[in-house]
Design a protein around this motif. Structure first.
Motif, mmCIF file in Angstrom:
data_model
loop_
_atom_site.group_PDB
_atom_site.id
_atom_site.type_symbol
_atom_site.label_atom_id
_atom_site.label_comp_id
_atom_site.label_asym_id
_atom_site.label_seq_id
_atom_site.Cartn_x
_atom_site.Cartn_y
_atom_site.Cartn_z
ATOM 1 N N ASN A 4 18.586 -6.080 0.494
ATOM 2 C CA ASN A 4 17.800 -4.993 -0.078
ATOM 3 C C ASN A 4 16.642 -4.650 0.846
ATOM 4 O O ASN A 4 16.035 -5.538 1.460
ATOM 5 C CB ASN A 4 17.245 -5.388 -1.444
ATOM 6 N N GLY A 5 16.328 -3.373 0.944
ATOM 7 C CA GLY A 5 15.100 -2.974 1.600
ATOM 8 C C GLY A 5 13.951 -3.102 0.619
ATOM 9 O O GLY A 5 14.103 -3.628 -0.490
ATOM 10 N N SER A 6 12.783 -2.600 1.032
ATOM 11 C CA SER A 6 11.642 -2.638 0.122
ATOM 12 C C SER A 6 10.613 -1.612 0.547
ATOM 13 O O SER A 6 10.611 -1.139 1.685
ATOM 14 C CB SER A 6 10.992 -4.027 0.093
ATOM 15 N N VAL A 7 9.745 -1.270 -0.385
ATOM 16 C CA VAL A 7 8.545 -0.495 -0.108
ATOM 17 C C VAL A 7 7.365 -1.297 -0.633
ATOM 18 O O VAL A 7 7.370 -1.739 -1.786
ATOM 19 C CB VAL A 7 8.585 0.891 -0.771
ATOM 20 N N SER A 8 6.374 -1.495 0.223
ATOM 21 C CA SER A 8 5.166 -2.230 -0.149
ATOM 22 C C SER A 8 3.978 -1.292 -0.106
ATOM 23 O O SER A 8 3.883 -0.440 0.799
ATOM 24 C CB SER A 8 4.923 -3.403 0.814
ATOM 25 N N SER A 9 3.076 -1.439 -1.057
ATOM 26 C CA SER A 9 1.837 -0.661 -1.042
ATOM 27 C C SER A 9 0.673 -1.595 -0.732
ATOM 28 O O SER A 9 0.631 -2.735 -1.196
ATOM 29 C CB SER A 9 1.609 0.052 -2.372
ATOM 30 N N TYR A 10 -0.258 -1.093 0.083
ATOM 31 C CA TYR A 10 -1.417 -1.865 0.518
ATOM 32 C C TYR A 10 -2.688 -1.056 0.327
ATOM 33 O O TYR A 10 -2.678 0.177 0.483
ATOM 34 C CB TYR A 10 -1.316 -2.216 2.005
ATOM 35 N N HIS A 11 -3.771 -1.754 0.038
ATOM 36 C CA HIS A 11 -5.086 -1.149 0.196
ATOM 37 C C HIS A 11 -5.496 -1.326 1.643
ATOM 38 O O HIS A 11 -5.409 -2.428 2.201
ATOM 39 C CB HIS A 11 -6.128 -1.793 -0.711
ATOM 40 N N ALA A 12 -5.911 -0.234 2.282
ATOM 41 C CA ALA A 12 -6.314 -0.269 3.685
ATOM 42 C C ALA A 12 -7.833 -0.175 3.777
ATOM 43 O O ALA A 12 -8.416 0.877 3.493
ATOM 44 C CB ALA A 12 -5.673 0.886 4.455
ATOM 45 N N ALA A 13 -8.482 -1.271 4.153
ATOM 46 C CA ALA A 13 -9.932 -1.272 4.321
ATOM 47 C C ALA A 13 -10.309 -0.491 5.573
ATOM 48 O O ALA A 13 -9.482 -0.255 6.462
ATOM 49 C CB ALA A 13 -10.447 -2.706 4.409
ATOM 50 N N SER A 14 -11.563 -0.102 5.667
ATOM 51 C CA SER A 14 -12.009 0.710 6.802
ATOM 52 C C SER A 14 -11.920 -0.033 8.124
ATOM 53 O O SER A 14 -11.873 0.588 9.189
ATOM 54 C CB SER A 14 -13.443 1.181 6.571
ATOM 55 N N PRO A 54 -6.797 9.721 1.153
ATOM 56 C CA PRO A 54 -7.809 9.827 0.088
ATOM 57 C C PRO A 54 -7.905 8.581 -0.788
ATOM 58 O O PRO A 54 -8.993 8.243 -1.268
ATOM 59 C CB PRO A 54 -7.340 11.048 -0.717
ATOM 60 N N ASN A 55 -6.775 7.907 -1.006
ATOM 61 C CA ASN A 55 -6.781 6.721 -1.860
ATOM 62 C C ASN A 55 -6.793 5.419 -1.077
ATOM 63 O O ASN A 55 -6.706 4.338 -1.680
ATOM 64 C CB ASN A 55 -5.569 6.748 -2.795
ATOM 65 N N ARG A 56 -6.867 5.525 0.269
ATOM 66 C CA ARG A 56 -6.887 4.340 1.130
ATOM 67 C C ARG A 56 -5.678 3.447 0.866
ATOM 68 O O ARG A 56 -5.769 2.217 0.812
ATOM 69 C CB ARG A 56 -8.178 3.523 0.937
ATOM 70 N N LEU A 57 -4.506 4.080 0.729
ATOM 71 C CA LEU A 57 -3.261 3.367 0.470
ATOM 72 C C LEU A 57 -2.309 3.536 1.644
ATOM 73 O O LEU A 57 -2.168 4.637 2.190
ATOM 74 C CB LEU A 57 -2.582 3.890 -0.798
ATOM 75 N N LEU A 58 -1.651 2.448 2.016
ATOM 76 C CA LEU A 58 -0.626 2.477 3.044
ATOM 77 C C LEU A 58 0.673 1.982 2.430
ATOM 78 O O LEU A 58 0.728 0.900 1.834
ATOM 79 C CB LEU A 58 -1.018 1.590 4.228
ATOM 80 N N TYR A 59 1.729 2.797 2.591
ATOM 81 C CA TYR A 59 3.048 2.408 2.117
ATOM 82 C C TYR A 59 3.895 2.015 3.326
ATOM 83 O O TYR A 59 4.031 2.776 4.281
ATOM 84 C CB TYR A 59 3.712 3.564 1.361
ATOM 85 N N CYS A 60 4.466 0.810 3.278
ATOM 86 C CA CYS A 60 5.290 0.304 4.368
ATOM 87 C C CYS A 60 6.729 0.173 3.888
ATOM 88 O O CYS A 60 6.997 -0.467 2.861
ATOM 89 C CB CYS A 60 4.778 -1.047 4.861
ATOM 90 N N LEU A 61 7.668 0.769 4.648
ATOM 91 C CA LEU A 61 9.080 0.705 4.328
ATOM 92 C C LEU A 61 9.750 -0.357 5.191
ATOM 93 O O LEU A 61 9.541 -0.398 6.407
ATOM 94 C CB LEU A 61 9.753 2.058 4.575
ATOM 95 N N ASP A 62 10.552 -1.205 4.554
ATOM 96 C CA ASP A 62 11.255 -2.287 5.243
ATOM 97 C C ASP A 62 12.725 -1.917 5.379
ATOM 98 O O ASP A 62 13.464 -1.876 4.401
ATOM 99 C CB ASP A 62 11.113 -3.596 4.459
ATOM 100 N N SER A 96 -6.494 -6.321 13.210
ATOM 101 C CA SER A 96 -5.880 -7.026 12.100
ATOM 102 C C SER A 96 -4.373 -6.995 12.267
ATOM 103 O O SER A 96 -3.817 -6.034 12.814
ATOM 104 C CB SER A 96 -6.274 -6.374 10.770
ATOM 105 N N THR A 97 -3.706 -8.041 11.814
ATOM 106 C CA THR A 97 -2.248 -8.040 11.723
ATOM 107 C C THR A 97 -1.845 -8.525 10.335
ATOM 108 O O THR A 97 -2.544 -9.328 9.725
ATOM 109 C CB THR A 97 -1.594 -8.946 12.787
ATOM 110 N N HIS A 98 -0.731 -7.990 9.869
ATOM 111 C CA HIS A 98 -0.248 -8.352 8.535
ATOM 112 C C HIS A 98 1.263 -8.521 8.605
ATOM 113 O O HIS A 98 1.966 -7.682 9.171
ATOM 114 C CB HIS A 98 -0.614 -7.276 7.520
ATOM 115 N N THR A 99 1.779 -9.597 8.028
ATOM 116 C CA THR A 99 3.206 -9.895 8.090
ATOM 117 C C THR A 99 3.897 -9.724 6.746
ATOM 118 O O THR A 99 5.017 -10.196 6.560
ATOM 119 C CB THR A 99 3.432 -11.341 8.588
ATOM 120 N N GLY A 100 3.293 -9.024 5.823
ATOM 121 C CA GLY A 100 3.833 -8.974 4.469
ATOM 122 C C GLY A 100 4.877 -7.915 4.202
ATOM 123 O O GLY A 100 5.413 -7.854 3.094
ATOM 124 N N CYS A 101 5.200 -7.054 5.199
ATOM 125 C CA CYS A 101 6.171 -5.975 4.956
ATOM 126 C C CYS A 101 7.594 -6.450 5.227
ATOM 127 O O CYS A 101 8.421 -5.708 5.746
ATOM 128 C CB CYS A 101 5.832 -4.754 5.803
#
Length: 351
Positions: free
Chosen positions: A50-60, A36-44, A19-24
């Motif tokens: 401005n920078g940003s922090v994005s949160s994602y649900h990470a599927a298996s 444990p929560n299947r969350l990925l935080y991406c820092l830009d 998979s690839t994702h371009t949203g960060c």
């Protein structure tokens, strides 16, 4: 670096993009995975806007679904979760902002929500190196007890120390390091006797400095220093990058960019991963300098059992997985490699 997050699957000796994702946004620099929560935080790490922090649900299967994004000051380069005793509680995320001389906290929920918390802005001092024109916080690190957090400041030659009460942080007296050393990243190690040490990797001096630490008293006692190559002086242009403790806590490994002191089986030069064995007094015993698989190992990560090392080769635009002997700590050859585009900045395992 590019705007892409790539999910990879390791199948034997093959790395496959799943998979690839371009949203960060423009310049992803760091990933923090809440397994444990299947969350990925991406820092830009956008140095101009401005920078940003994005949160994602990470599927298996590695597919990412954006939950929310929040603006930050320019240049977030590292983040760490803190202040949570169970996955169903809110947590803090301390973010170091390299370009804007600051650190901020974000409040996170188990569902991936993000809200702004505190802001810490640093002014002086600045170091003597031309790259030290202002403070440059480069990492956010949680102590083993969870009561304190450390932010190495490459621009000011200090370790910025924070105590924690709930999700609220209080800045303590910083720890001064050698002028011009440029502390980049650090790692805690606890000896079998229960003594806590902090190993600080300095990018500009290419050194590793060990401190015996009493966080409650605010005492950092230097006990050992060596080069990032374990004794030999790195050649001009070398840039130490990452330092990690192995999963079994028996070894410490650091990465060196632009040193080209190792050789691949093809005969091509490679940057290095250097492994040490920490001793009860905090000293480091050199174990091995191993080929990183190519150039620019900005970041690397051990898998859970420690028999594989994933390396982001920023110069090559590749991720490689190296074999590793868990008993000896020695890193071996390339198990698999794959191109992922421009400059992978961070790699994390999902097991």
């Amino acid at each position: 670096m590019s705007s892409i997050i790539t999910s990879l699957s390791l199948n034997g000796t093959t790395l496959v993009q799943t998979s690839t994702h371009t949203g960060c946004t423009a310049d992803p620099s760091w990933l923090t995975f809440d397994a444990p929560n299947r969350l990925l935080y991406c820092l830009d790490d956008d140095p101009t806007n401005n920078g940003s922090v994005s949160s994602y649900h990470a599927a298996s299967d590695g597919v990412l679904s954006l939950i929310t994004r929040i603006d930050t000051p320019p240049g977030p380069v590292s983040g760490v979760l803190y202040g949570r005793s169970s996955p169903d509680e809110d947590a803090g995320l301390l973010v170091a902002n390299y370009h804007s001389t600051s650190a901020i906290t974000l409040l996170t929920t188990p569902a991936g929500g993000l809200t702004r918390g505190q802001t810490f802005t640093f002014s002086s001092p600045a170091g003597p190196n031309p790259r030290q024109e202002k403070p440059h916080p480069h990492q956010a690190l949680l102590s083993p007890s969870g009561t304190h957090l450390i932010v190495p400041d490459l621009g000011s030659d200090v370790l910025r120390v924070f105590s924690r009460s709930g999700l609220t942080l209080t800045e303590q007296t910083p720890v001064a390091m050698a002028k011009g050393s440029g502390p980049r990243h650090a790692a805690f190690w606890t000896s079998p006797e229960g003594v806590v040490f902090l190993y600080v990797l300095a990018e500009l001096a290419n050194t590793v400095t060990a401190y015996r630490v009493d966080l409650e008293a605010g005492v950092f006692t230097p006990v050992f220093n060596t080069t990032s190559l374990g004794g030999p002086v790195p050649r001009a242009g070398t840039m130490a990058a990452e330092i990690l403790v192995s999963p079994d806590a028996n070894f410490i490994t650091v990465s060196n960019r632009r040193d080209a002191s190792s050789t691949l089986p093809s005969g091509a030069a490679s940057d290095t991963l250097v492994t040490f064995a920490p001793q009860p007094d905090g000293a480091l015993v050199f174990v091995q300098a191993a080929a990183a698989g190519g150039g620019g190992p900005r970041h690397f990560a051990f898998n859970r059992v420690g028999d594989r090392v994933a390396v982001g080769l920023q110069t090559e635009g590749e991720v490689v997985v190296l074999e590793r002997d868990v008993e000896t700590g020695r890193i071996g050859g390339v198990v698999a490699r794959v191109g992922v585009g421009v400059g992978p900045a961070c790699v994390v395992w999902d097991e």
